[in-house]
Design a protein around this motif. Sequence first.
Motif, PDB file in Angstrom:
ATOM      1  N   ALA A 141      41.942   7.403   7.298  1.00  0.00           N
ATOM      2  CA  ALA A 141      43.114   7.832   7.307  1.00  0.00           C
ATOM      3  C   ALA A 141      43.347   9.082   8.366  1.00  0.00           C
ATOM      4  N   GLU A 142      42.210   9.753   9.053  1.00  0.00           N
ATOM      5  CA  GLU A 142      42.498  10.694   9.968  1.00  0.00           C
ATOM      6  C   GLU A 142      42.464  10.006  11.394  1.00  0.00           C
ATOM      7  N   ARG A 143      42.459   8.769  11.527  1.00  0.00           N
ATOM      8  CA  ARG A 143      42.634   8.149  12.953  1.00  0.00           C
ATOM      9  C   ARG A 143      44.280   8.356  13.399  1.00  0.00           C
ATOM     10  N   GLU A 144      44.113   8.560  14.521  1.00  0.00           N
ATOM     11  CA  GLU A 144      45.523   8.797  15.134  1.00  0.00           C
ATOM     12  C   GLU A 144      46.796   7.914  15.164  1.00  0.00           C
ATOM     13  N   THR A 145      46.101   6.603  15.676  1.00  0.00           N
ATOM     14  CA  THR A 145      47.349   5.541  15.748  1.00  0.00           C
ATOM     15  C   THR A 145      47.572   4.883  14.411  1.00  0.00           C
ATOM     16  N   VAL A 146      46.282   4.754  13.658  1.00  0.00           N
ATOM     17  CA  VAL A 146      46.460   3.612  12.470  1.00  0.00           C
ATOM     18  C   VAL A 146      46.252   4.449  11.202  1.00  0.00           C
ATOM     19  N   GLY A 147      46.077   6.030  11.346  1.00  0.00           N
ATOM     20  CA  GLY A 147      45.559   6.769  10.084  1.00  0.00           C
ATOM     21  C   GLY A 147      46.674   6.521   8.885  1.00  0.00           C
ATOM     22  N   THR A 148      47.972   6.439   9.149  1.00  0.00           N
ATOM     23  CA  THR A 148      48.804   6.164   8.205  1.00  0.00           C
ATOM     24  C   THR A 148      48.675   5.067   7.332  1.00  0.00           C
ATOM     25  N   TYR A 149      48.219   3.932   7.860  1.00  0.00           N
ATOM     26  CA  TYR A 149      47.969   2.868   7.080  1.00  0.00           C
ATOM     27  C   TYR A 149      46.979   3.109   6.162  1.00  0.00           C
ATOM     28  N   ARG A 195      52.718  -2.225  25.410  1.00  0.00           N
ATOM     29  CA  ARG A 195      51.570  -1.286  25.411  1.00  0.00           C
ATOM     30  C   ARG A 195      51.316  -0.697  23.934  1.00  0.00           C
ATOM     31  N   GLN A 196      52.265  -0.429  23.401  1.00  0.00           N
ATOM     32  CA  GLN A 196      52.328   0.179  21.885  1.00  0.00           C
ATOM     33  C   GLN A 196      51.777  -0.753  20.977  1.00  0.00           C
ATOM     34  N   ARG A 197      52.210  -1.847  21.265  1.00  0.00           N
ATOM     35  CA  ARG A 197      51.761  -3.064  20.292  1.00  0.00           C
ATOM     36  C   ARG A 197      50.429  -3.246  20.663  1.00  0.00           C
ATOM     37  N   ARG A 198      50.010  -3.429  21.787  1.00  0.00           N
ATOM     38  CA  ARG A 198      48.685  -3.621  22.138  1.00  0.00           C
ATOM     39  C   ARG A 198      47.563  -2.357  21.658  1.00  0.00           C
ATOM     40  N   THR A 199      48.255  -1.206  21.785  1.00  0.00           N
ATOM     41  CA  THR A 199      47.318  -0.121  21.306  1.00  0.00           C
ATOM     42  C   THR A 199      47.176  -0.313  19.695  1.00  0.00           C
ATOM     43  N   LEU A 200      48.302  -0.483  18.962  1.00  0.00           N
ATOM     44  CA  LEU A 200      48.053  -0.577  17.806  1.00  0.00           C
ATOM     45  C   LEU A 200      47.122  -1.599  17.185  1.00  0.00           C
ATOM     46  N   ALA A 202      39.606  -1.944  15.599  1.00  0.00           N
ATOM     47  CA  ALA A 202      38.334  -0.721  15.819  1.00  0.00           C
ATOM     48  C   ALA A 202      38.025  -0.351  14.334  1.00  0.00           C
ATOM     49  N   ALA A 203      39.114   0.057  13.917  1.00  0.00           N
ATOM     50  CA  ALA A 203      39.080   0.460  12.339  1.00  0.00           C
ATOM     51  C   ALA A 203      38.687  -0.394  11.467  1.00  0.00           C
TER      52      ALA A 203
END
Length: 161
Positions: free
Chosen positions: A62-70, A27-32, A38-39
Amino acid sequence: MTVQAGGAVLVLAAAVLGLWRYGVQRRQRRTLLWALAAAVGEMESAIRWQQMPMMALLEGLAERETVGTYFRDTADMVQGGIPLQCAWEQVFSGITDGETGEILLRLTLSGDRERLVGALGRTREELEELYRRRCREDGQKNRVATAAALCGAGLVIILLI
């Protein structure tokens, strides 16, 4: 008999816990993957319709929860003097999901607006298709993993009893 029953419960609990962890990882892989699609779609839309500059886009993403760090890491590298394409490749070469990383590494962030929008659109479509394929595959893999784990646990329990 009580020790055997306790052992059987522990074996079954371990099988269930393993299945649960396996499901969480999938599930985490699919969420990422979905969050990255979406980004990239948001980047495509913002460049096409709002003609937003890339740095403003990266800072917003960068403010996105799941992928913001990238996107934060990419923006930081660009502000540090590294060209955008190099920063993008450096950040997304470290992504844990190899297939998703390959798709993102093929993205070329140069050229005129139309070329960039087209490249972002193709990347978004590839990520979405990978997401749909993973959803189908994960359902089947979960069924196989469940059957294997429960059968294995059942055999160990039979040997204990």
